[in-house]
Motif scaffolding. Structure first.
Motif: not given
Length: 409
Positions: A26, A28-29, A61, A167, A177, A179-180, A183
């Motif tokens: 995705s 993300g990390s 992204e 991370r 990365w 960050d959504d 979250n």
């Protein structure tokens, strides 16, 4: 000291060889950590990113993931979902769509297994969320490391690795990365649980301990599934797609019986999951009193020799398919010709045209909900009701399909 990340990743992957592995990335990390560990392990990988179109940043992204994959020599594809109608549970619909899109992509690529970036933190959070809902063993055992769904084996090789470790590893590699924002949105249960977990640490209820407990319960679940499989082989058989259980099933331990009924209902209805607990408990009480019940799009009918579980006619009203396509998720009809023909349920009128249906030994209501071939309003064939007319109805090896389904959820 915990084993190195790569070692734990390979242990979590559980593959004896290095096949072509799909990676859901995705940006993300967690998923980027998955990508880099897979590349470091020397696995042949193909990556995929799903853009749900719900955030303006999502496209950028996905492009960033494409650049990272290109730099690592990993083929990458972006899949886009634009299917939300602004109704219902957005997160649930997006999750289901994501799995469907990735499964279709993997099958088109000849990929049989796809790895997901769920970590030990996800496992612990899921445990607490399900505990709050009063879940049983299956729910509290949380995420499975390996699961078959939609024709794909889904793997979670990071369940023994914490998000902070991933991370730190990415930072050491110089990888950024995304960050959504969701979250950090307290409107979501997972975010509230994540924040509450900080207060549990002093009690020893940190993510590693919660994940450990979930692992113990997963072992319990496996033992119960093995017991249920043995019970299914002793007490269950298939007749024209119906599940027949002998009367001795009601002497089984309650949890084994519950699991057997759930699996039988999921099999007959072609559903991903079985019915919810309260509805099933009520249905089981009525079955013990020899009352027939309707549940999960199925009819459960006790008789002299046991219990028959078959499709409910109302559940397949309006269900149509071409003769060479799956009908009701299970049945495929084969016959002399397909032009101008349609598969739909036999129905009352169709059954009346099958003069020898009683010779099949199958209940009237079960046959009414069975697949038949029609040309307009003219019945062409109803193989399960004794009128083949050159046609057959098949759904693979039914006995094997049912018993394998016992082990796949």
């Amino acid at each position: 000291m915990p084993a190195p990340l790569l070692t734990r990743f390979l242990q979590g992957l559980g593959l004896a060889e290095a096949p072509v592995l799909g990676l859901a990335v995705s940006g993300g990390s967690d998923s980027l950590g998955l990508l880099h560990l897979a590349v470091e392990a020397g696995l042949t990988c193909h990556a995929v990113t799903v853009d749900h179109g719900l955030r303006p940043e999502a496209a950028a992204e996905a492009e960033a993931v494409a650049r990272i994959c290109a730099g690592l020599g990993v083929p990458h594809q972006v899949l886009r979902w634009r299917g939300w109608d602004r109704r219902g549970n957005l997160q649930d619909q997006a999750r289901r769509a994501r799995y469907r899109l990735i499964a279709d992509w993997a099958q088109a690529q000849g990929i049989g297994a796809v790895a997901l970036g769920h970590t030990r933190d996800d496992l612990a959070e899921t445990f607490l969320m399900r505990l709050a809902r009063g879940a049983g063993v299956d729910g509290l055992s949380a995420m499975q490391a390996s699961r078959s769904h939609l024709g794909i084996r889904w793997l979670r090789p990071l369940l023994a690795i914490g998000r902070a470790e991933l991370r730190a590893d990415l930072a050491a590699r110089g990888v950024a990365w995304a960050d959504d924002p969701s979250n950090d949105n307290p409107a979501f249960d997972r975010v509230r649980v994540r924040r509450a977990m900080a207060g549990l640490d002093p009690l020893g209820l940190d993510a590693p301990r919660l994940a450990e407990v979930a692992g113990h319960l997963a072992e319990v679940r496996e033992a119960l599934e093995a017991g249920m499989l043995e019970a299914a082989r002793r007490h269950a058989r298939i007749d024209a797609g119906d599940v027949l259980l002998d009367r001795a099933v009601f002497d089984l331990p309650a949890e084994i019986l519950r699991r057997l009924l759930v699996q039988a209902l999921a099999f007959v209805s072609s559903a991903e999951y079985g019915p919810r607990g309260p509805a099933l408990r009520l249905a089981t009480e009525r079955l013990r009193q020899a009352d027939a019940v309707t549940l999960h799009g199925c009819r459960l009918a006790p008789g002299r020799h046991g219990l028959r579980i078959y499709r409910e006619a109302r559940a397949v009203e309006g269900c149509t398919a071409a003769p060479d396509a799956l009908w009701d998720g299970r049945w495929r009809m084969s016959g002399p010709q397909n032009n101008g023909l349609q598969v739909r349920m036999l129905g009352i009128e169709g059954l009346a045209a099958c003069k020898d249906w009683r010779a099949t030994g199958r209940p009237r209501d079960s046959l009414i909900a069975s697949p038949a071939v029609w040309q307009g309003e003219r019945l062409v064939a109803a193989p399960l009701a004794g009128w083949q007319n050159g046609w057959t109805a098949a759904t693979g090896r039914l006995e094997e399909a049912f018993f394998l389904s016992v082990l796949s959820h």
